[in-house]
Design a protein around this motif. Structure first.
Motif, PDB file in Angstrom:
ATOM      1  N   PHE A   1       0.800  -1.421  -0.070  1.00 34.34           N
ATOM      2  CA  PHE A   1       0.101   0.054  -0.130  1.00 34.34           C
ATOM      3  C   PHE A   1       0.839   1.200   0.164  1.00 34.34           C
ATOM      4  O   PHE A   1       0.601   2.305  -0.643  1.00 34.34           O
ATOM      5  CB  PHE A   1      -0.844   0.025   1.180  1.00 34.34           C
ATOM      6  CG  PHE A   1      -1.909   1.295   1.197  1.00 34.34           C
ATOM      7  CD1 PHE A   1      -3.031   1.165   0.476  1.00 34.34           C
ATOM      8  CD2 PHE A   1      -1.533   2.164   2.123  1.00 34.34           C
ATOM      9  CE1 PHE A   1      -4.019   2.274   0.419  1.00 34.34           C
ATOM     10  CE2 PHE A   1      -2.540   3.258   1.965  1.00 34.34           C
ATOM     11  CZ  PHE A   1      -3.729   3.326   1.277  1.00 34.34           C
ATOM     12  N   ILE A   2       1.885   1.252   0.719  1.00 29.59           N
ATOM     13  CA  ILE A   2       2.797   2.448   0.740  1.00 29.59           C
ATOM     14  C   ILE A   2       3.353   2.512  -0.718  1.00 29.59           C
ATOM     15  O   ILE A   2       3.679   3.840  -0.910  1.00 29.59           O
ATOM     16  CB  ILE A   2       4.057   2.150   1.785  1.00 29.59           C
ATOM     17  CG1 ILE A   2       3.242   2.139   3.186  1.00 29.59           C
ATOM     18  CG2 ILE A   2       5.229   3.283   1.721  1.00 29.59           C
ATOM     19  CD1 ILE A   2       4.266   1.840   4.571  1.00 29.59           C
ATOM     20  N   PHE A   3       3.918   1.465  -1.213  1.00 32.20           N
ATOM     21  CA  PHE A   3       4.394   1.433  -2.626  1.00 32.20           C
ATOM     22  C   PHE A   3       3.310   2.173  -3.406  1.00 32.20           C
ATOM     23  O   PHE A   3       3.814   3.083  -4.328  1.00 32.20           O
ATOM     24  CB  PHE A   3       4.768   0.224  -2.979  1.00 32.20           C
ATOM     25  CG  PHE A   3       5.265   0.134  -4.463  1.00 32.20           C
ATOM     26  CD1 PHE A   3       6.469   0.550  -4.873  1.00 32.20           C
ATOM     27  CD2 PHE A   3       4.251  -0.455  -5.518  1.00 32.20           C
ATOM     28  CE1 PHE A   3       6.938   0.572  -6.168  1.00 32.20           C
ATOM     29  CE2 PHE A   3       4.652  -0.312  -6.584  1.00 32.20           C
ATOM     30  CZ  PHE A   3       6.095  -0.034  -7.111  1.00 32.20           C
ATOM     31  N   VAL A   4       2.183   1.744  -3.434  1.00 28.53           N
ATOM     32  CA  VAL A   4       0.997   2.431  -4.361  1.00 28.53           C
ATOM     33  C   VAL A   4       0.808   3.882  -4.027  1.00 28.53           C
ATOM     34  O   VAL A   4       0.733   4.679  -4.751  1.00 28.53           O
ATOM     35  CB  VAL A   4      -0.196   1.838  -4.164  1.00 28.53           C
ATOM     36  CG1 VAL A   4      -1.441   2.492  -4.633  1.00 28.53           C
ATOM     37  CG2 VAL A   4      -0.146   0.364  -4.543  1.00 28.53           C
TER      38      VAL A   4
ATOM     39  N   ASP B   1      -6.059   7.581 -16.978  1.00 32.49           N
ATOM     40  CA  ASP B   1      -6.290   6.221 -17.475  1.00 32.49           C
ATOM     41  C   ASP B   1      -4.892   5.575 -17.766  1.00 32.49           C
ATOM     42  O   ASP B   1      -4.712   4.177 -17.508  1.00 32.49           O
ATOM     43  CB  ASP B   1      -7.312   6.189 -18.655  1.00 32.49           C
ATOM     44  CG  ASP B   1      -8.630   6.617 -18.422  1.00 32.49           C
ATOM     45  OD1 ASP B   1      -8.899   7.154 -17.129  1.00 32.49           O
ATOM     46  OD2 ASP B   1      -9.534   6.605 -19.129  1.00 32.49           O
ATOM     47  N   ALA B   2      -4.108   6.127 -18.519  1.00 28.66           N
ATOM     48  CA  ALA B   2      -2.791   5.389 -18.889  1.00 28.66           C
ATOM     49  C   ALA B   2      -1.843   5.159 -17.536  1.00 28.66           C
ATOM     50  O   ALA B   2      -1.390   3.811 -17.583  1.00 28.66           O
ATOM     51  CB  ALA B   2      -1.886   6.507 -19.633  1.00 28.66           C
ATOM     52  N   LEU B   3      -2.191   5.717 -16.323  1.00 30.32           N
ATOM     53  CA  LEU B   3      -1.322   5.554 -15.295  1.00 30.32           C
ATOM     54  C   LEU B   3      -2.150   4.185 -14.629  1.00 30.32           C
ATOM     55  O   LEU B   3      -1.204   3.380 -14.195  1.00 30.32           O
ATOM     56  CB  LEU B   3      -1.136   6.906 -14.335  1.00 30.32           C
ATOM     57  CG  LEU B   3      -0.807   6.440 -12.864  1.00 30.32           C
ATOM     58  CD1 LEU B   3       0.521   5.926 -12.792  1.00 30.32           C
ATOM     59  CD2 LEU B   3      -1.142   7.620 -12.007  1.00 30.32           C
TER      60      LEU B   3
ATOM     61  N   LEU C   1      -1.110   1.142 -16.620  1.00 31.36           N
ATOM     62  CA  LEU C   1       0.384   0.871 -16.467  1.00 31.36           C
ATOM     63  C   LEU C   1       0.617   0.305 -14.935  1.00 31.36           C
ATOM     64  O   LEU C   1       1.208  -0.817 -14.998  1.00 31.36           O
ATOM     65  CB  LEU C   1       1.190   2.252 -16.509  1.00 31.36           C
ATOM     66  CG  LEU C   1       2.568   2.168 -16.425  1.00 31.36           C
ATOM     67  CD1 LEU C   1       3.278   1.376 -17.549  1.00 31.36           C
ATOM     68  CD2 LEU C   1       3.499   3.615 -16.330  1.00 31.36           C
ATOM     69  N   CYS C   2      -0.169   0.810 -14.141  1.00 33.15           N
ATOM     70  CA  CYS C   2       0.114   0.073 -12.642  1.00 33.15           C
ATOM     71  C   CYS C   2      -0.413  -0.965 -12.501  1.00 33.15           C
ATOM     72  O   CYS C   2      -0.188  -1.999 -11.994  1.00 33.15           O
ATOM     73  CB  CYS C   2      -0.552   1.138 -11.753  1.00 33.15           C
ATOM     74  SG  CYS C   2       0.343   2.621 -11.343  1.00 33.15           S
ATOM     75  N   GLY C   3      -1.775  -1.392 -13.261  1.00 37.24           N
ATOM     76  CA  GLY C   3      -2.509  -2.519 -13.073  1.00 37.24           C
ATOM     77  C   GLY C   3      -1.956  -3.716 -13.818  1.00 37.24           C
ATOM     78  O   GLY C   3      -1.881  -4.907 -13.379  1.00 37.24           O
ATOM     79  N   PHE C   4      -1.261  -3.411 -14.998  1.00 40.51           N
ATOM     80  CA  PHE C   4      -0.908  -4.373 -15.607  1.00 40.51           C
ATOM     81  C   PHE C   4       0.699  -4.750 -15.777  1.00 40.51           C
ATOM     82  O   PHE C   4       1.040  -5.818 -15.943  1.00 40.51           O
ATOM     83  CB  PHE C   4      -1.266  -4.284 -17.243  1.00 40.51           C
ATOM     84  CG  PHE C   4      -2.795  -4.606 -17.514  1.00 40.51           C
ATOM     85  CD1 PHE C   4      -3.197  -5.626 -17.394  1.00 40.51           C
ATOM     86  CD2 PHE C   4      -3.472  -3.420 -17.715  1.00 40.51           C
ATOM     87  CE1 PHE C   4      -4.497  -5.856 -17.506  1.00 40.51           C
ATOM     88  CE2 PHE C   4      -4.800  -3.514 -18.222  1.00 40.51           C
ATOM     89  CZ  PHE C   4      -5.345  -4.869 -17.951  1.00 40.51           C
TER      90      PHE C   4
END
Length: 316
Positions: free
Chosen positions: A81-84, A100-102, A105-108
């Protein structure tokens, strides 16, 4: 990605909660199950380590922070969570207005890579424990209520983070009140989507993880003394139960909206949604209990056969 579909003009706190709860759920579950997986894989000789590699693992000096991550899924989830928070805080200002791009990028890419990196850092702890048939963990063994409690908590945290911002979408506007036909249709569709999400994760079995936990003696042998005495589970097959669940949730949603229109002066989406979740959570608990109970019975049978056939590494 639900964050992209559900949220209009997502704010930084909403981005952090959405991505953060997903990261917490994945990390907690993966770290919690890692020890059971490696005990099963190594003790049941599903993978083979050369003697030289085994000796290296046994004599390796494991840093204290790795041991802490290995023994505490909660700490690992907090680290995720801290990393996110850090990634979102930096990325939000850089990528705005293309959030949306972020998210994609984070999700995949970023979050899966971080999860694999974190799991890779604790593999040595669990593999060494499995080879030595020993434990770095302390405390009471796990029972069915441990798993039910954490499973429902994680599911709800992810659910809240993804659904609460949806109130800003035009389809969920309460400008015309709770008894608006358009709102009630959208609300019932949302409840059905949440029900499907919960039922999907309720069906996930932990059979082989539990075999590893039985080998490691991490699980209470009286894990669940009896199956849940559910009339639905006893007399109805799964697809028929699901049909009853779907219609019950729709009727509950409509009843709740019309009752709120008659009894409540203020109009607020979140309290209405929390009340609507009650039967869905109860359904999840019933189905999840049954799945965990069956998985435990199967795991005990597999564990006993491994012992009887002297397949376990510790019995050789």
């Amino acid at each position: 990605m639900s964050l992209v579909r559900n949220v209009i003009n997502i704010t930084l706190p909403e981005l952090i909660m959405g991505l953060g709860m997903i990261a917490v759920a994945i990390t907690f579950s993966a770290v919690r199950d890692s020890r059971g997986y490696w005990f099963y894989a190594i003790q049941a000789v599903k993978i083979f380590e050369p003697e030289s590699e085994r000796q290296r693992l046994i004599t390796a000096n494991i840093p204290a922070w790795r041991q802490l991550l290995a023994r505490s899924p909660v700490f690992a989830a907090l680290l995720a969570f801290i990393f996110v928070v850090a990634i979102s805080a930096v990325g939000y200002s850089w990528s705005y207005p293309h959030i949306d791009a972020l998210i994609y990028l984070c999700g995949f890419f970023i979050l899966p890579f971080f999860s694999l990196l974190l799991l890779g850092s604790i593999v040595i702890c669990h593999t060494r424990e499995a080879i030595l048939n020993s434990s770095l963990t302390t405390g009471s063994v796990k029972n069915i209520y441990y798993y039910l409690g954490y499973d429902v908590l994680i599911s709800l945290l992810v659910n809240f983070a993804l659904v609460f911002p949806i109130a800003r979408k035009p389809a969920f506007s309460l400008a015309d009140g709770y008894n608006s036909m358009l709102f009630q249709i959208a609300f019932c569709v949302l409840l059905l989507a949440v029900l499907l999400f919960m039922l999907f994760f309720a069906r996930v079995s932990r059979r082989y993880i539990m075999v590893g936990e039985l080998i490691a003696e991490d699980i209470d042998l009286s894990f669940a003394r009896r199956p849940l005495p559910s009339l639905l589970a006893v007399f109805l097959k799964q697809h028929r139960r699901y049909i009853i669940y779907f219609f019950s949730v729709i009727l509950w949603g409509i009843l709740l909206c019309n009752s709120a229109a008659l009894l409540v002066d203020s109009q607020d989406f979140i309290p209405l949604y929390l009340l609507a979740l009650i039967p869905i959570v109860l359904i999840y608990l019933v189905e999840r209990y049954q799945v965990l109970y069956v998985a435990f019975i199967q795991a005990k049978d597999i564990h006993q056969r491994l012992k009887n056939n002297k397949i376990l590494l510790s019995l050789r």
